[in-house]
Design an enzyme around this catalytic site. Sequence first.
Site, PDB file in Angstrom:
ATOM      1  CD  GLU A 118      -2.611   1.641   0.644  1.00  0.00           C
ATOM      2  OE1 GLU A 118      -3.194   2.712   0.815  1.00  0.00           O
ATOM      3  OE2 GLU A 118      -2.892   0.857  -0.263  1.00  0.00           O
ATOM      4  CE  LYS A 129       0.544  -6.379  -0.348  1.00  0.00           C
ATOM      5  NZ  LYS A 129       0.090  -5.474  -1.375  1.00  0.00           N
ATOM      6  CE  LYS A 188      -7.285   3.743   2.032  1.00  0.00           C
ATOM      7  NZ  LYS A 188      -6.613   5.020   2.049  1.00  0.00           N
ATOM      8  CG  ASP A 189      -1.606  -2.445  -2.778  1.00  0.00           C
ATOM      9  OD1 ASP A 189      -1.381  -2.239  -3.971  1.00  0.00           O
ATOM     10  OD2 ASP A 189      -1.073  -3.358  -2.121  1.00  0.00           O
ATOM     11  CE  LYS A 190      -5.641  -6.728  -9.171  1.00  0.00           C
ATOM     12  NZ  LYS A 190      -5.347  -6.995 -10.591  1.00  0.00           N
TER      13      LYS A 190
END
Length: 650
Positions: A58, A120, A282-284
């Site tokens: 993010e 992740k 926001k991040d994917k």
Amino acid sequence: METVEMNSLSLKRPHSEDDVANADEIKRQKTSEKSKTGNDSGQSIETVTEQPDKSLLEDTKNEIIPREESEEQEDEELEDSDEDGDPESFADMMKHGLTESDVGITKFVSSHKGFSGILKERYSDFVVHEIGKDGRVSHLDDFSVPVDDEDPSEETFTVLSDEDKQRLEELQLLKNKETSVAIEVIEDTKEKRTVIHQAVKSLFPGLETKTEDRDGKKYIIAYHAAGKKALANPRKHSWPKSRGSYCHFVLYKENKDTMDAINVLSKFLRVKPNIFSYMGTKDKRAITVQEIAVLRITAQRLAHLNKCLMNFKLGNFSYKNHPLKLGELQGNHFTVVLRNITGTDDQIEQAMHSLREIGFINYYGMQRFGTTAVPTYQIGRAILQNNWNEVMDLILKPRPGAEKGYLVKCREEWAKTKDPAAALKKLPVKRCVEGQLLRGLLKYGMKNIISAFGIIPRNNRLMYIHSYQSYVWNNMVSKRIEEYGLRAVPGDLTLKGATAVHIEEGDVDNYTIHDVVMPLPGFDVIYPKHKIGEAYKEMLVADNLDINNMRHKIRDYSLSGAYRKIIIRPQNVNWEVVAYDDPRIPLFTTDLDKLEGKPLPVLPTDGKFRALKMEFSLPPSTYATMAIREVLKMDTSIKNQTQLNTTWLR
């Protein structure tokens, strides 16, 4: 500031998180132990094959980073179709990418010994909760809809057939020559006709209805009451005066970025995306929770989408009289799982205590600089130099590394012919930066590159020069820390309110490293009064730029500059080491899990693997990547992570 993802070639992911067999996952975990590599701290880091996605972490700053592809929905299918490729060739191509040292990221503040971990491995290992301007953390914990006598009945959403909805949408959007749509009323009653009238007006703003008799049958006729203006301005009289004009709600999304999510919501609601507002993107590749506001769409309609949307949930509805503004947030709260960690308990304690007590260097993360062999800061530098032939060449010339096949063909055609029309024909996705520039060259000619470049959306153009500013800032901060360490020194800058002042010899004991700021170069900033002030000038002189003249003849490209803290100390830092056997199981519960009553899996006390669960809050304009880099002592670049995974890729 918005985040961007790597839209060039990426490794194919499973369609769901659990598609990979457990045995394969464990094999990967074991293999990773053989593929560790040292970094400049003498430590190692291993990451998962999935990581070469640009959506690594993010970016909490609300800005748009230039991306090689547009996020337009109509291009999505084509974009996705070209993702697959030979993993070894991908690893080989990523040798041409950037490393942290290429963009000035070279220092750490902590003294602990680094250790490895998988970042992740699953997108659900990375959860982001937005922190609003009032300091409240956004959570999805309520699906209920505010009671409103003005809301239509639930039957409104089911009374129209799919065929009716299709015809009404085409009428609403003026996609055909029809001036009206007739809907036959089956089982005719006044109540049934009323529901159909309500359904058309609420689901298709801009359309009016009337009842007609035709051949002894009742029909509801939908038509445009005010021509094309009706679509742009939803009927004002249809919204109760006592209700706030904006419906605020919490958006919970998985593995999708904010703009894509809004495009999907717009499509289902049959409205334009610009009626939505938000405080930050926001991040994917994460689970994210944030507040959204939408103009004159009822909570009832929004809640109905929960029945048909994948990877989205909407809740915590309320009506207010104002939209949201970009940048109004206080920051973001992160919950991160680093799997298969190798550090000892003592190493982990040292690393996390350092993060909590000292913090991390507030570098601009790798997301800021692009993913191909032509970094975005190089294009920004050429813009500031007013070297437009160089700008055109950097964007369009062939480049080594990971790119989609059609972009490679487009670049080859450009290099061979310098013909915008011929190169454009090789490009099925016209909304990428290359396509926009080629269309501009076709329109304005090769002698007017400035106007041609101006076709690219303003935010994307500006982010090239912001990338150059970030490149300078990163390099200067590394020099500052190397020269003076982690203490305030005379000549440093600090902020008094919004004004930067120099720290004087007699006052230096009143300041710590956490008070020190450094400037992004511009015409409206001052520079440190020690060696680093001169280093700024020297770096810009080497780039053929004058630090005392940062105004550009094109106003958009004039840089006023800004100040940025060099060390960020995260708030609300907590951590826990847990054992686990199955790499596929979640290690904490999300908001949605809690709403659905899902229990947390029972974890073994002595599992095969260990994971570090960490939580922390960051202000806007900071990168979580850099916080995690400080904990692990890792290089976060895609190039480094891909090379570390070559064993798995084979």
